[in-house]
Scaffold this motif. Structure first.
Motif, PDB file in Angstrom:
ATOM      1  N   LEU A   4      99.830 114.907 -60.371  1.00 30.82           N
ATOM      2  CA  LEU A   4      99.807 114.192 -59.320  1.00 30.82           C
ATOM      3  C   LEU A   4     101.118 112.866 -59.954  1.00 30.82           C
ATOM      4  N   ALA A   5     101.796 112.769 -61.238  1.00 32.34           N
ATOM      5  CA  ALA A   5     103.035 112.425 -60.989  1.00 32.34           C
ATOM      6  C   ALA A   5     104.098 113.410 -60.015  1.00 32.34           C
ATOM      7  N   GLU A  57      95.186 102.640 -57.166  1.00 34.09           N
ATOM      8  CA  GLU A  57      93.797 102.369 -58.392  1.00 34.09           C
ATOM      9  C   GLU A  57      93.094 103.294 -58.301  1.00 34.09           C
ATOM     10  N   THR A  58      93.184 104.361 -58.177  1.00 34.10           N
ATOM     11  CA  THR A  58      92.024 105.072 -57.689  1.00 34.10           C
ATOM     12  C   THR A  58      92.300 106.225 -58.981  1.00 34.10           C
ATOM     13  N   VAL A  59      93.699 106.662 -58.063  1.00 36.92           N
ATOM     14  CA  VAL A  59      94.189 107.494 -58.502  1.00 36.92           C
ATOM     15  C   VAL A  59      94.782 107.029 -60.873  1.00 36.92           C
ATOM     16  N   ASN A  60      94.809 106.237 -60.764  1.00 37.73           N
ATOM     17  CA  ASN A  60      95.229 105.537 -62.151  1.00 37.73           C
ATOM     18  C   ASN A  60      93.758 105.094 -63.003  1.00 37.73           C
ATOM     19  N   SER A  61      92.715 104.966 -62.387  1.00 43.59           N
ATOM     20  CA  SER A  61      91.373 105.230 -63.148  1.00 43.59           C
ATOM     21  C   SER A  61      91.419 107.160 -63.035  1.00 43.59           C
ATOM     22  N   GLY A  62      91.554 107.554 -62.189  1.00 50.15           N
ATOM     23  CA  GLY A  62      91.468 109.435 -62.116  1.00 50.15           C
ATOM     24  C   GLY A  62      92.224 109.741 -63.427  1.00 50.15           C
ATOM     25  N   ALA A  63      93.556 109.489 -63.754  1.00 53.11           N
ATOM     26  CA  ALA A  63      94.469 109.784 -64.465  1.00 53.11           C
ATOM     27  C   ALA A  63      93.821 109.086 -65.583  1.00 53.11           C
TER      28      ALA A  63
END
Length: 94
Positions: free
Chosen positions: A41-42, A8-14
């Motif tokens: 990231l991907a 979730e943190t990675v998604n919000s950062g992206a």
């Protein structure tokens, strides 16, 4: 963000990086690096998927009925989903 454990943190950062890359008036270099960070990231999730696939293959070749394969299968599936989400964000940036 590569050291973060929560997806979730990675998604919000992206999402934040994508908004920076899309913002009017953003320097082309800032936009480039924001977009590149999403692509990196991907790639990180692709590496996680490949690593888990290799571990699963090794475990199954040693013992086809080995326990613990479900956790690796979940890791692989999660990595695929996250990679796809990140690539969609990446591809949504002009």
């Amino acid at each position: 963000m590569k050291n973060v454990k929560k997806d979730e943190t990675v998604n919000s950062g992206a999402d934040l990086l994508a908004s920076i890359a899309k913002a009017e008036g953003t320097s082309k270099w800032v936009a480039y690096y924001a977009k590149k960070s999403i692509k990196d990231l991907a790639a990180m999730y692709e590496d996680r998927e490949a690593s888990a696939n290799q571990k699963l293959k090794d475990i199954r070749s040693a013992n086809p009925n080995a326990a613990g394969t479900q956790e690796l299968e979940l890791t692989i599936e999660n990595a695929k989903v996250q990679k796809q989400k990140l690539l969609e964000i990446y591809n949504g940036i002009n």
